[in-house]
Design a protein around this motif. Sequence first.
Motif, short mmCIF file in Angstrom:
data_model
loop_
_atom_site.label_atom_id
_atom_site.label_comp_id
_atom_site.label_asym_id
_atom_site.label_seq_id
_atom_site.Cartn_x
_atom_site.Cartn_y
_atom_site.Cartn_z
N TYR A 35 -13.38 25.98 113.95
CA TYR A 35 -13.65 26.81 115.13
C TYR A 35 -12.39 27.59 115.47
N TRP A 36 -12.47 28.90 115.24
CA TRP A 36 -11.35 29.79 115.51
C TRP A 36 -11.68 30.60 116.76
N THR A 37 -11.05 30.28 117.87
CA THR A 37 -11.34 30.97 119.14
C THR A 37 -10.73 32.36 119.19
N MET A 38 -9.73 32.62 118.35
CA MET A 38 -9.07 33.92 118.30
C MET A 38 -8.50 34.31 119.66
N ASN A 39 -7.93 33.33 120.33
CA ASN A 39 -7.37 33.52 121.67
C ASN A 39 -5.85 33.62 121.66
N GLU A 40 -5.24 33.77 120.49
CA GLU A 40 -3.78 33.81 120.42
C GLU A 40 -3.22 35.02 121.15
N SER A 41 -1.96 34.91 121.54
CA SER A 41 -1.28 35.98 122.26
C SER A 41 -0.84 37.08 121.30
N PRO A 42 -0.61 38.29 121.82
CA PRO A 42 -0.12 39.38 120.96
C PRO A 42 1.12 38.98 120.18
N GLY A 43 1.16 39.35 118.91
CA GLY A 43 2.28 39.01 118.06
C GLY A 43 2.11 37.74 117.26
N ALA A 44 1.10 36.92 117.60
CA ALA A 44 0.86 35.68 116.86
C ALA A 44 0.46 35.99 115.43
N ARG A 45 0.90 35.16 114.49
CA ARG A 45 0.55 35.35 113.09
C ARG A 45 -0.17 34.14 112.51
N THR A 46 -0.53 33.16 113.33
CA THR A 46 -1.32 32.01 112.90
C THR A 46 -2.58 31.92 113.73
N MET A 47 -3.72 31.92 113.08
CA MET A 47 -5.00 31.73 113.73
C MET A 47 -5.28 30.23 113.78
N ARG A 48 -5.36 29.67 114.96
CA ARG A 48 -5.50 28.23 115.12
C ARG A 48 -6.95 27.78 115.04
N ASP A 49 -7.17 26.72 114.29
CA ASP A 49 -8.47 26.06 114.22
C ASP A 49 -8.47 24.96 115.27
N VAL A 50 -9.26 25.13 116.32
CA VAL A 50 -9.25 24.16 117.41
C VAL A 50 -10.18 22.98 117.16
#
Length: 239
Positions: A34-49
């Motif tokens: 589940y990738w919420t794609m809620n990272e902040s600008p500039g992030a380079r890792t998509m977190r799997d929650v």
Amino acid sequence: MRMKPLWLVSVAAAGLLASTGGAATASPDHELAYWTMNESPGARTMRDVSGHGFDGQIGREVAVGIRSDGRTAYGFERLEPDTPPTRPGHLVIVPDDSRLDPGSRDYGIEMRLRTRDHFGNVVQKGQATVRGGSFKLQIPNGRVQCWFRGSNTSLLVTAPRQINDGHWHTVRCERTGDGVSLAIDGRTVAERSGWTGPIANSWPIAIGGKSECDQVDVGCDYFAGDIDYIAIDVEDPGW
């Protein structure tokens, strides 16, 4: 044909998504990624929650932290089809892991997206002729297509209407032992019966286009638009 349900998003939850813009409510027993794609600008890792560790690498051309209608999303700019050079920075890549393969399991992919364009591969694992099969969601002519290619056959379903209207839409694609189905905004719009056979390859999950292409002999089919989240669920995780 009546498709067997999977368990990440129920009909009620789909309605909640449409009305609130909130995250999907997932069953931890069946949630795969589940990738919420809620990272902040500039992030380079998509977190799997989901807690399973399927993090992805965000390409440097992907806009992160886009805010719209109370949502946070990734943005993918429009690139001219079949025009060199390739733009690998346009993609988000989740490294290959056998647990992400559909195998013989019931397998569902859900996402919320918006676009005003009429082409592009949104998410896929593998490509058209790779060993072990593949799956992808794409949006040619503004109409969502869901395609699973297994050891037995390929099954493709196509939405009857375009969704490239610039509005947010929830898209869900399922492969079961009965066939393949496609739902948009909580309503099944296309389905096809049959059994694809197992699907397992050694390719990453690519979001936003193809990971292997040259824009000459093999087009990269880059997606243009915004994606709010992507979720994958299975009937039985098997591990």
